[in-house]
Design a protein around this motif. Structure first.
Motif, PDB file in Angstrom:
ATOM      1  N   LEU A   1      78.367  30.479  57.268  1.00  0.00           N
ATOM      2  CA  LEU A   1      76.940  30.726  57.061  1.00  0.00           C
ATOM      3  C   LEU A   1      76.452  31.854  57.970  1.00  0.00           C
ATOM      4  CD1 LEU A   1      75.650  27.039  57.042  1.00  0.00           C
ATOM      5  CD2 LEU A   1      76.208  28.459  55.069  1.00  0.00           C
ATOM      6  N   THR A   2      75.521  32.632  57.462  1.00  0.00           N
ATOM      7  CA  THR A   2      74.912  33.669  58.293  1.00  0.00           C
ATOM      8  C   THR A   2      73.925  33.020  59.254  1.00  0.00           C
ATOM      9  OG1 THR A   2      73.034  34.047  56.834  1.00  0.00           O
ATOM     10  CG2 THR A   2      75.063  35.322  56.385  1.00  0.00           C
ATOM     11  N   LEU A   3      73.547  33.754  60.280  1.00  0.00           N
ATOM     12  CA  LEU A   3      72.558  33.253  61.240  1.00  0.00           C
ATOM     13  C   LEU A   3      71.237  32.969  60.540  1.00  0.00           C
ATOM     14  CD1 LEU A   3      71.818  32.554  64.138  1.00  0.00           C
ATOM     15  CD2 LEU A   3      71.282  34.983  64.514  1.00  0.00           C
ATOM     16  N   GLU A   4      70.855  33.821  59.610  1.00  0.00           N
ATOM     17  CA  GLU A   4      69.589  33.624  58.889  1.00  0.00           C
ATOM     18  C   GLU A   4      69.603  32.337  58.078  1.00  0.00           C
ATOM     19  OE1 GLU A   4      66.828  35.273  59.588  1.00  0.00           O
ATOM     20  OE2 GLU A   4      68.127  36.304  61.025  1.00  0.00           O
ATOM     21  N   ILE A   5      70.714  32.037  57.436  1.00  0.00           N
ATOM     22  CA  ILE A   5      70.813  30.792  56.664  1.00  0.00           C
ATOM     23  C   ILE A   5      70.772  29.595  57.606  1.00  0.00           C
ATOM     24  CG2 ILE A   5      72.350  29.384  55.215  1.00  0.00           C
ATOM     25  CD1 ILE A   5      73.176  32.017  53.810  1.00  0.00           C
ATOM     26  N   ARG A   6      71.444  29.694  58.748  1.00  0.00           N
ATOM     27  CA  ARG A   6      71.414  28.604  59.726  1.00  0.00           C
ATOM     28  C   ARG A   6      69.979  28.352  60.211  1.00  0.00           C
ATOM     29  NH1 ARG A   6      76.773  27.577  61.584  1.00  0.00           N
ATOM     30  NH2 ARG A   6      78.168  29.226  60.909  1.00  0.00           N
ATOM     31  N   LYS A   7      69.258  29.416  60.494  1.00  0.00           N
ATOM     32  CA  LYS A   7      67.858  29.288  60.935  1.00  0.00           C
ATOM     33  C   LYS A   7      67.014  28.619  59.849  1.00  0.00           C
ATOM     34  CE  LYS A   7      67.696  33.338  63.993  1.00  0.00           C
ATOM     35  NZ  LYS A   7      67.121  34.687  64.160  1.00  0.00           N
ATOM     36  N   GLU A   8      67.235  29.046  58.607  1.00  0.00           N
ATOM     37  CA  GLU A   8      66.498  28.472  57.486  1.00  0.00           C
ATOM     38  C   GLU A   8      66.768  26.967  57.374  1.00  0.00           C
ATOM     39  OE1 GLU A   8      66.731  28.952  52.683  1.00  0.00           O
ATOM     40  OE2 GLU A   8      66.861  30.806  53.868  1.00  0.00           O
ATOM     41  N   ILE A   9      68.022  26.581  57.545  1.00  0.00           N
ATOM     42  CA  ILE A   9      68.392  25.159  57.482  1.00  0.00           C
ATOM     43  C   ILE A   9      67.706  24.376  58.602  1.00  0.00           C
ATOM     44  CG2 ILE A   9      70.307  23.533  57.787  1.00  0.00           C
ATOM     45  CD1 ILE A   9      72.077  25.665  56.328  1.00  0.00           C
TER      46      ILE A   9
ATOM     47  N   ILE B   1      76.100  31.229  68.784  1.00  0.00           N
ATOM     48  CA  ILE B   1      75.618  30.021  69.468  1.00  0.00           C
ATOM     49  C   ILE B   1      74.353  30.260  70.292  1.00  0.00           C
ATOM     50  CG2 ILE B   1      77.121  30.216  71.513  1.00  0.00           C
ATOM     51  CD1 ILE B   1      76.209  26.954  69.683  1.00  0.00           C
ATOM     52  N   PHE B   2      74.298  31.360  71.037  1.00  0.00           N
ATOM     53  CA  PHE B   2      73.139  31.598  71.907  1.00  0.00           C
ATOM     54  C   PHE B   2      71.886  31.905  71.086  1.00  0.00           C
ATOM     55  CE2 PHE B   2      76.963  32.945  74.274  1.00  0.00           C
ATOM     56  CZ  PHE B   2      76.980  31.914  75.182  1.00  0.00           C
ATOM     57  N   GLU B   3      72.056  32.691  70.017  1.00  0.00           N
ATOM     58  CA  GLU B   3      70.915  32.998  69.145  1.00  0.00           C
ATOM     59  C   GLU B   3      70.411  31.741  68.452  1.00  0.00           C
ATOM     60  OE1 GLU B   3      73.433  36.777  69.239  1.00  0.00           O
ATOM     61  OE2 GLU B   3      73.860  34.650  68.993  1.00  0.00           O
ATOM     62  N   LEU B   4      71.333  30.885  68.043  1.00  0.00           N
ATOM     63  CA  LEU B   4      70.957  29.652  67.357  1.00  0.00           C
ATOM     64  C   LEU B   4      70.189  28.713  68.292  1.00  0.00           C
ATOM     65  CD1 LEU B   4      71.320  28.404  64.529  1.00  0.00           C
ATOM     66  CD2 LEU B   4      73.295  27.186  65.443  1.00  0.00           C
ATOM     67  N   ILE B   5      70.691  28.559  69.516  1.00  0.00           N
ATOM     68  CA  ILE B   5      70.005  27.700  70.499  1.00  0.00           C
ATOM     69  C   ILE B   5      68.633  28.267  70.824  1.00  0.00           C
ATOM     70  CG2 ILE B   5      70.056  26.867  72.885  1.00  0.00           C
ATOM     71  CD1 ILE B   5      73.156  26.779  72.595  1.00  0.00           C
ATOM     72  N   SER B   6      68.566  29.565  71.039  1.00  0.00           N
ATOM     73  CA  SER B   6      67.299  30.216  71.367  1.00  0.00           C
ATOM     74  C   SER B   6      66.284  30.041  70.234  1.00  0.00           C
ATOM     75  CB  SER B   6      67.540  31.698  71.646  1.00  0.00           C
ATOM     76  OG  SER B   6      66.370  32.318  72.057  1.00  0.00           O
TER      77      SER B   6
END
Length: 191
Positions: free
Chosen positions: A2-10, A36-41
């Motif tokens: 998954l892209t970071l954008e899709i993860r954020k959307e989820i 990981i750091f972008e997702l946590i942030s």
């Protein structure tokens, strides 16, 4: 994949559905994930609490700073033995405990008096390490971190095995300590 954008959307869809929740990132080593750091942030900025479970071997000063800057809520660090020999055997890597303790010490130092992220030691209880559990608990007290979790051994169902075996604990290869041996250790921990 998954892209970071899709993860954020989820993450946001879950928040819209549940309201406030905690994102617990574990299995494997989350610190090797490139996002990981972008997702946590992102989660933290959107009031989603975040927890990671790590083996601690990658906790360099740079990574600890990134975790703190990302506003990680809590970090569980797996330490399966008070003695190097025990932990290294269970992890299958010589020097693993020294690396984990070094990473833990770095995070304690860098987070300072603010004590964020919270730090919890997590130890899988097996026939190889149960005698060292009181020493691990005392180590946590001396380090003045937030806690320790003793994770009992469970069946391999869901961890590579698709079929539950109700007699898994009777196998000669299981990791369970004997009840009679572990009972006084548990009583010592309770005391």
């Amino acid at each position: 994949k998954l892209t970071l954008e899709i993860r954020k959307e989820i993450l946001m869809k879950i928040k819209n559905w549940l309201g406030q929740y905690t994102l617990n990132i574990f299995a494997g080593e989350p610190l090797i994930h490139p996002q990981i750091f972008e997702l946590i942030s992102f989660a933290s900025k959107n009031r989603i609490k975040t927890i990671i479970t790590t083996n601690g071997t990658l906790l360099s000063e740079q990574i600890c700073k990134k975790l703190i800057d990302s506003q990680l809520s809590a970090m569980f660090i797996s330490i399966d033995g008070y003695r190097d020999k025990t932990h290294d055997y269970m992890r299958g890597r010589k020097g693993a405990r020294k690396m984990s303790i070094s990473g833990l010490s770095t995070m304690i130092k860098l987070r300072g008096k603010k004590k964020t992220p919270k730090i919890v030691v997590e130890s899988l209880v097996t026939k190889y390490n149960f005698r060292e559990l009181p020493q691990l608990a005392n180590m946590v007290v001396k380090l003045e971190i937030e806690g320790i979790i003793f994770q009992p051994v469970t069946s391999e169902y869901g961890f590579g095995s698709s079929e539950y075996n109700p007699g898994w604990h009777k196998s000669k290869d299981n990791l369970l300590p004997s009840y009679l041996e572990v009972k006084p250790i548990i009583e010592e921990l309770i005391d």
